[in-house]
Design an enzyme around this catalytic site. Structure first.
Site, PDB file in Angstrom:
ATOM      1  N   ASP A  57      39.087  40.097  29.128  1.00 51.37           N
ATOM      2  CA  ASP A  57      40.074  40.624  30.277  1.00 51.37           C
ATOM      3  C   ASP A  57      40.821  39.694  30.930  1.00 51.37           C
ATOM      4  O   ASP A  57      41.200  38.362  30.555  1.00 51.37           O
ATOM      5  CB  ASP A  57      38.671  40.496  31.506  1.00 51.37           C
ATOM      6  CG  ASP A  57      38.044  39.320  31.916  1.00 51.37           C
ATOM      7  OD1 ASP A  57      38.311  38.020  31.802  1.00 51.37           O
ATOM      8  OD2 ASP A  57      36.186  39.790  31.897  1.00 51.37           O
ATOM      9  N   LYS A  58      41.812  39.745  32.260  1.00 52.88           N
ATOM     10  CA  LYS A  58      42.796  38.971  32.361  1.00 52.88           C
ATOM     11  C   LYS A  58      42.672  37.532  32.542  1.00 52.88           C
ATOM     12  O   LYS A  58      43.126  36.812  32.969  1.00 52.88           O
ATOM     13  CB  LYS A  58      43.055  39.955  34.123  1.00 52.88           C
ATOM     14  CG  LYS A  58      44.634  39.144  34.360  1.00 52.88           C
ATOM     15  CD  LYS A  58      44.973  39.980  36.175  1.00 52.88           C
ATOM     16  CE  LYS A  58      45.736  38.980  36.254  1.00 52.88           C
ATOM     17  NZ  LYS A  58      46.396  39.851  37.317  1.00 52.88           N
TER      18      LYS A  58
END
Length: 168
Positions: A38-39
């Site tokens: 994820d970011k």
């Protein structure tokens, strides 16, 4: 992968992708990520043009072990660790860790964990720890299969040799 980058070729809502980090010589190849982070996570990502390899690494049925280091916002009670392995159902999904170990302990403070997964659901580590009242401040994938990120700075790129590919 540094924090703040996404594992996509293009996304209208995000400006920085992992492909922006690649040197020009690699950008001309059609590479895709074998799995995602994820970011807000950082660490080891495998980019490949081998669809079979990408599928073997990403598909949960293959049970390729991935190891993460998580820094928590506050200490976790050691009695919670077995509960993370037993897991729990959240939002219709059963989430659990295969293994969880303390990374460092200062007195009674247990704020860093090593987490092993042979599968991976969206934001599983963050979601499961949050369900026990713990916020993840930093999450870094340090290993996929036998391939380790040890010694590589964040954002570094390395082309793998045959032996390293075999570790995957």
């Amino acid at each position: 992968k540094p924090k703040g980058y996404i594992c996509s070729h293009a996304d209208p809502h995000h400006q920085q992708t992992i492909y922006d980090i690649l040197p020009r010589t690699l950008r001309k190849h059609r590479l895709f990520s074998a799995g995602r982070l994820d970011k807000n996570s950082e660490g080891l990502i495998v980019l490949t043009n081998d669809g079979d390899l990408a599928n073997r690494l990403a598909h949960p049925a293959n049970g390729i072990r991935k190891i993460y280091h998580a820094n928590l916002g506050r200490s976790i009670d050691k009695n919670v660790l077995p509960k993370l392995v037993r897991g729990r159902e959240l939002d219709g999904e059963f989430l659990h860790f295969e293994k969880v170990l303390p990374l460092s302990r200062k007195g009674n403070a247990l704020k860093r964990l090593e987490i092993h997964l042979g599968h991976g659901k969206k934001r599983e580590i963050r979601r499961l720890l949050e369900s026990f009242g713990h916020r993840v401040e930093r999450l870094r994938r340090v290993q996929i299969g036998g391939l380790k990120v040890r010694g590589m700075p964040i954002g570094a790129i390395k082309e793998l040799n045959e032996k390293e590919i075999g570790l995957l």
